[in-house]
Each structure stands twice: as C-alpha cells, then as structure tokens.
Design a protein around this motif. Structure first.
Motif, PDB file in Angstrom:
ATOM      1  N   ALA A 196       0.829  -1.202   0.000  1.00  0.00           N
ATOM      2  CA  ALA A 196       0.000   0.000   0.000  1.00  0.00           C
ATOM      3  C   ALA A 196       0.867   1.257   0.000  1.00  0.00           C
ATOM      4  O   ALA A 196       0.571   2.232  -0.701  1.00  0.00           O
ATOM      5  N   LEU A 197       1.953   1.242   0.780  1.00  0.00           N
ATOM      6  CA  LEU A 197       2.873   2.388   0.793  1.00  0.00           C
ATOM      7  C   LEU A 197       3.563   2.552  -0.558  1.00  0.00           C
ATOM      8  O   LEU A 197       3.775   3.679  -1.024  1.00  0.00           O
ATOM      9  N   ALA A 198       3.930   1.434  -1.178  1.00  0.00           N
ATOM     10  CA  ALA A 198       4.529   1.508  -2.511  1.00  0.00           C
ATOM     11  C   ALA A 198       3.566   2.148  -3.494  1.00  0.00           C
ATOM     12  O   ALA A 198       3.963   2.925  -4.374  1.00  0.00           O
ATOM     13  N   GLY A 199       2.277   1.844  -3.337  1.00  0.00           N
ATOM     14  CA  GLY A 199       1.263   2.428  -4.211  1.00  0.00           C
ATOM     15  C   GLY A 199       1.047   3.905  -3.989  1.00  0.00           C
ATOM     16  O   GLY A 199       0.440   4.579  -4.832  1.00  0.00           O
ATOM     17  N   LEU A 200       1.534   4.434  -2.875  1.00  0.00           N
ATOM     18  CA  LEU A 200       1.482   5.872  -2.628  1.00  0.00           C
ATOM     19  C   LEU A 200       2.765   6.576  -3.053  1.00  0.00           C
ATOM     20  O   LEU A 200       2.859   7.797  -2.942  1.00  0.00           O
ATOM     21  N   THR A 201       3.735   5.810  -3.516  1.00  0.00           N
ATOM     22  CA  THR A 201       5.053   6.359  -3.824  1.00  0.00           C
ATOM     23  C   THR A 201       5.284   6.556  -5.310  1.00  0.00           C
ATOM     24  O   THR A 201       5.793   7.597  -5.746  1.00  0.00           O
ATOM     25  N   PRO A 203       3.725   5.177  -9.520  1.00  0.00           N
ATOM     26  CA  PRO A 203       2.714   4.407 -10.253  1.00  0.00           C
ATOM     27  C   PRO A 203       3.056   2.923 -10.334  1.00  0.00           C
ATOM     28  O   PRO A 203       2.172   2.070 -10.325  1.00  0.00           O
ATOM     29  N   VAL A 204       4.361   2.617 -10.387  1.00  0.00           N
ATOM     30  CA  VAL A 204       4.800   1.236 -10.508  1.00  0.00           C
ATOM     31  C   VAL A 204       4.583   0.454  -9.217  1.00  0.00           C
ATOM     32  O   VAL A 204       4.904  -0.725  -9.134  1.00  0.00           O
ATOM     33  N   GLY A 205       3.990   1.103  -8.209  1.00  0.00           N
ATOM     34  CA  GLY A 205       3.580   0.379  -7.016  1.00  0.00           C
ATOM     35  C   GLY A 205       2.659  -0.785  -7.343  1.00  0.00           C
ATOM     36  O   GLY A 205       2.553  -1.743  -6.567  1.00  0.00           O
ATOM     37  N   SER A 329       6.802  -7.228 -13.706  1.00  0.00           N
ATOM     38  CA  SER A 329       5.877  -6.092 -13.806  1.00  0.00           C
ATOM     39  C   SER A 329       6.617  -4.778 -13.972  1.00  0.00           C
ATOM     40  O   SER A 329       6.242  -3.935 -14.792  1.00  0.00           O
ATOM     41  N   VAL A 330       7.681  -4.585 -13.187  1.00  0.00           N
ATOM     42  CA  VAL A 330       8.480  -3.363 -13.335  1.00  0.00           C
ATOM     43  C   VAL A 330       9.072  -3.290 -14.739  1.00  0.00           C
ATOM     44  O   VAL A 330       9.071  -2.230 -15.390  1.00  0.00           O
TER      45      VAL A 330
END
Length: 395
Positions: A196-201, A203-205, A329-330
């Motif tokens: 969830a934190l990666a998704g706030l950091t 787009p590739v979260g 994915s990245v």
C-alpha cells in the motif's frame, strides 16, 4: 512444493530466523551496507570534484533540478500547480505520487532542513533501507554472499547516482524490496501494508501489488499452505485487501479532483506518458538504428535484449513467483511506457531481482576477481553519474 515453499526452504540469513533480534539482522547485513555506503560516497565525491571544476553545486544537481523541483513544490505548497508549455502540452503536479513530498514536508517542519534538503535526507536513509531489503531477499534465496553481491551490483548501476538524488526511486525500492521479502516469508500484514505504501510512492507500485497477490494465489491453490494452516487465513486475506489501497486511493483522489474516473491517466497523457505496448519505444529505437544515431540505437537494443535475457535467466533459475511477478511487472511497465525514453534506466532501477543472475555468477568467481569487477564498475558508475548530471541528466 510451491515456489514459496522452495524460497522458505533455502538456507536463510539470521534475520529470517524466528527470535533473532534487529541487531543480529543488522550485523548480518553490515558488510553489504558498508559496501553500498562506500560506493555511494565514491559517487558523491566524484560528483563534488567534477562540480568544483565545472563551478556547479552538487546540492543543486541532486535536489533542485527536474522531478525534484516538482516534489519540493508539492511539499511546500501542496498540489495544484500546472505548467503549460509552448507546444500546448499541460504538465500537472498531480502526476507525482504523494509519499515523497509528504515526507519532505514533515521533515522540513520538524528540522532545520528545507524541503529540498529533506528530500536528500529521505533518499540517503531509504537508499540504505533499500540496500538492506535487497540484501535480505538475496540472503533468503541464495545466502549471505549472494545477498551482498546483489546489493553492490545494484549500487554500481550506471545510473546509481539517482539513489542519492531527491527522487522517489530509493524510497520506492526500499518499500518494494521489504514488501517482496515479507511476501516470501509469509508476513502477509507487513507485505500488504508495504505494498500500500509503494502504491502511494510511484505508479509502478502496482508491481508490488502483483507480487503480493500472486504469492497469495499460490497459497490459495489446492495443496497450498491455505489448506494446511487455517490460522494464517485472516492475515493473508488482510494483506491481499491492503495491498492495492495506496495506489487506488491516490488514483481515485486524482479522479475526484479532476472530475474524471480516468483523471490520473489523462494527466499522464499531458506529460506524454502512457502505455502503448512498447510501440513508441520500438519506433524510437528503430529511428536511431536507421539514422546517424545507429551506434546508440544498437547499444540501446542490446541493453533491452540483456534485460530480457536476465529475466529469462531468473525464470530458468527457479526464482520464486512473487520475485518474478514483481520484477516482470516493473520491466513491462518501464519498457511499454511511451514517453521519456531516456528515463527508462532509472525507471528500471527498482527491478533489482534482474541482478540476481549476475550476483550468482559473481559468487562463483574468486573474491579478488569479483572485487576487481565490481570496483571497476563502481568507479565507472561514479564517473558516468557525474557526467550525466552535468549534462542532460534524468528528466
């Protein structure tokens, strides 16, 4: 045996064993962290020397150019700034995810640092946390030596200087690496929270969410851990639910602010970003190959082929599905984006599992030869980083 069971069965570092303290974990990772810090210090020293000769401030190069200016503006003034270019394109600061500017704002409010300095502080700390997370993944899968070499290989990437800039790459890589580690060790609440934190950091979260969801799917398949340990079900489901919330929250908020469900993607389009399956990137390479930029085009094509080979090598080596899902994915998101082609090397920086085959190969060499290879790569990275930032630099 599932891929996750295989990962858990590989001899782990001390930090992966129940009951070990944080101090023991840090002691195990210390050689990797010291090597990483040394590499980054060499890069910064070369940048400072180059800057002194060119009469350029390293602070300005690292924290007051390109994307770092947008992050600083958001930290100081909040969202709402739009830049209209002469060609008619519109650049909105809503394209930038909020985690880094939020940290800059908090740190600058409670310390003597301004927002730009806070951005550098975040990168300094989170790059070390990223190195530690990368070590933890490599150590878990292949042992301490490979984990250490994986960290150093990440440190000496040609665009490694970005790890010291007021950009979000280090912050994202730290969160992503520990999310992958938590997924591999079945710490589902931690994995979901970090995703969830990666998704706030960035787009590739979404790539971190993919890793958590695929790992959970493996658990839920017939014969998976789900059927053998019912007590883990609530944590697993909570992790699955938590994982996408950061990304969805920001994209949803942008949609609300713009009055369009696809508002975030429209803003990205204004920046010339988006995804077209790699057609624009292929056209860019093709244009170089058929023009005076043939050598550069050939080098770029070779680089893309090398990335795909490294990923395929990871598949053949049996890397666990969550690692492959995240890394793949990245890789896909970076290579299929249709804008900012020169930014692709730094966009690929969080895909650290691509370096696992190289780390395994280096681990088979004599230590002196390994040190020579990585030392030479580190010096080359430092020189290239200084040249890069004094030239075009990362957009």
């Amino acid at each position: 045996m599932t891929a996750l069971d295989h990962a858990a069965a590989v001899p782990c570092g001390d930090d992966a064993r129940p009951g070990r303290t944080l101090r023991a974990a840090l002691r195990r990772a210390a050689p990797a962290l010291l090597a990483y810090a040394g590499t980054r210090l060499v890069g910064l020293a070369v940048l400072a020397i180059w800057g002194a000769v060119a009469d350029r401030s390293p602070h300005q190069l690292l924290a007051a150019r390109w994307d770092s200016l947008w992050y600083t503006r958001i930290a100081e003034q909040g969202y709402g700034y739009t830049l209209r270019l002469p060609d008619g394109s519109i650049h909105s600061d809503l394209a930038f995810f909020p985690m880094l500017p939020a940290l800059e704002r908090v740190i600058s409010a409670i310390s003597p640092l301004d927002a730009a300095g806070a951005g550098l502080a975040v990168s300094c700390v989170t790059s070390l946390l990223a190195a530690w997370g990368i070590f933890a993944v490599g150590d878990l899968l292949h042992g301490r030596r490979v984990g250490t070499l994986l960290v150093v290989a990440w440190a000496v990437l040609p665009v490694g200087i970005v790890q010291s800039m007021a950009y979000s790459e280090s912050l994202f890589t730290a969160v992503a690496a520990w999310a992958v580690y938590a997924t591999l060790t079945r710490q589902w609440l931690a994995a979901g929270t970090l995703a969830a934190l990666a998704g706030l950091t960035r787009p590739v979260g979404a790539a971190v969410v993919a890793a958590v969801w695929i790992a959970a799917a493996v658990e839920l398949l017939p014969g998976g851990r789900w059927r053998r340990a019912r007590r883990t079900d609530p944590e697993l489901l909570a992790g699955v639910v938590l994982a996408p919330l950061g990304w969805l929250a920001y994209v949803g908020w942008v949609g609300f602010e713009t009055g369009s469900a696809t508002g975030y993607f429209e803003i990205q389009s204004g920046w010339g970003n988006g995804f077209d399956g790699g057609l624009a990137f292929a056209g860019f390479i093709g244009g170089m190959l058929t023009g005076p930029g043939f050598p550069a085009g050939l080098a770029l094509l070779t680089g893309v082929a090398a990335l795909l080979w490294l990923f395929a090598r990871g598949v053949r080596q049996g890397q666990p599905l969550p690692v492959l899902a995240y890394c793949g994915s990245v890789l896909v998101l970076a290579l299929t984006a249709k804008g900012y082609f020169c930014s692709k090397p730094r966009l690929l920086m969080p895909a650290f599992p691509l370096l696992l085959p190289l780390a395994l190969a280096l681990a088979r060499l004599r230590p002196a030869r390994t040190a020579l290879i990585l030392g030479s790569a580190g010096l080359g990275s430092a020189l290239y980083g200084a040249f890069w930032l004094h030239g075009s630099g990362p957009p």
